[in-house]
Design an enzyme around this catalytic site. Sequence first.
Site, mmCIF file in Angstrom:
data_model
loop_
_atom_site.group_PDB
_atom_site.id
_atom_site.type_symbol
_atom_site.label_atom_id
_atom_site.label_comp_id
_atom_site.label_asym_id
_atom_site.label_seq_id
_atom_site.Cartn_x
_atom_site.Cartn_y
_atom_site.Cartn_z
ATOM 1 C CG HIS A 96 -1.676 1.272 1.402
ATOM 2 N ND1 HIS A 96 -2.454 1.800 0.398
ATOM 3 C CD2 HIS A 96 -1.789 2.147 2.444
ATOM 4 C CE1 HIS A 96 -3.017 2.924 0.812
ATOM 5 N NE2 HIS A 96 -2.618 3.160 2.049
ATOM 6 C CG HIS A 98 -0.901 7.537 0.653
ATOM 7 N ND1 HIS A 98 -1.296 8.328 1.708
ATOM 8 C CD2 HIS A 98 -1.551 6.358 0.817
ATOM 9 C CE1 HIS A 98 -2.145 7.645 2.480
ATOM 10 N NE2 HIS A 98 -2.310 6.452 1.972
ATOM 11 C CG ASP A 121 5.806 -4.404 -20.775
ATOM 12 O OD1 ASP A 121 5.438 -5.166 -21.687
ATOM 13 O OD2 ASP A 121 6.786 -3.635 -20.875
ATOM 14 C CG HIS A 170 -6.762 5.976 0.736
ATOM 15 N ND1 HIS A 170 -7.239 4.909 1.446
ATOM 16 C CD2 HIS A 170 -5.477 6.137 1.148
ATOM 17 C CE1 HIS A 170 -6.312 4.464 2.261
ATOM 18 N NE2 HIS A 170 -5.223 5.187 2.097
ATOM 19 C CE1 TYR A 228 10.942 -8.013 -21.758
ATOM 20 C CE2 TYR A 228 10.914 -8.742 -19.492
ATOM 21 C CZ TYR A 228 11.296 -7.824 -20.442
ATOM 22 O OH TYR A 228 12.029 -6.725 -20.075
#
Length: 233
Positions: A96, A98, A121, A170, A228
Amino acid sequence: MKKFQAIREECCEANRVLPKTGLVDLTFGNVSVLDAAAGVFAIKPSGVAYKKLKPADMVLVDLDGKIVAGKLRPSSDTPTHRRLYRAFTGVRSIVHTHSRHAVAFAQAAREIPNLGTTHADYFDGPVPLTRALTAEEIARDYEWETGNVIAERFRDLNPLDVPAALVRHHGVFVWGGSAQKALETALALEAVAQMALWTLQLQPAMPPIPKALHEKHFRRKHGPKAYYGQDGS
Ligand SMILES: [Zn+2]
């Protein structure tokens, strides 16, 4: 050796790396790592400086929310992580942040459109945006309900093909098969957000990447026909 030592170490290392990625201002970010067989995940303790973290500081939480081990309080975002592990089979780590450009889209209430191969990608389509939480949801169980609106947004999406969400007003939640992969995807997300922002400044009406080019880039890295990179990487 402490129980759950492997996920403690993986989680600790990822949280220590997090501020060095440039994705996090102050303490707005955390990483968790799941032991799927045990139904237990390790997560950053609340309010401890990233660079001071040790594997023994990680808090172990089960998928019912019970603290299995750890003396410290877990990150306040723990219920969101727990909700996502319950919703998304195959996800082993959640990040998580910001990160600023991605948050610009979340705050502007815009998904990140798929405008080029860097995006293709990593994400099989736009990076989705959740709906706003209701006042009731915010008052009831804010962090759990944040996980709920992400799960709700993914009802018709495969979270392994679109491994990130923008939470409106958020920040971002990103996930993957390991903490390293989830961190890499969090970096890719921030990069494509910045690229998309600049692209839309130059050409506000820019349509998405052509389907054939998107498919080529996404499918060469994901799924049965991926070629790849090196085998086993
Ligand atoms: Zn946050």
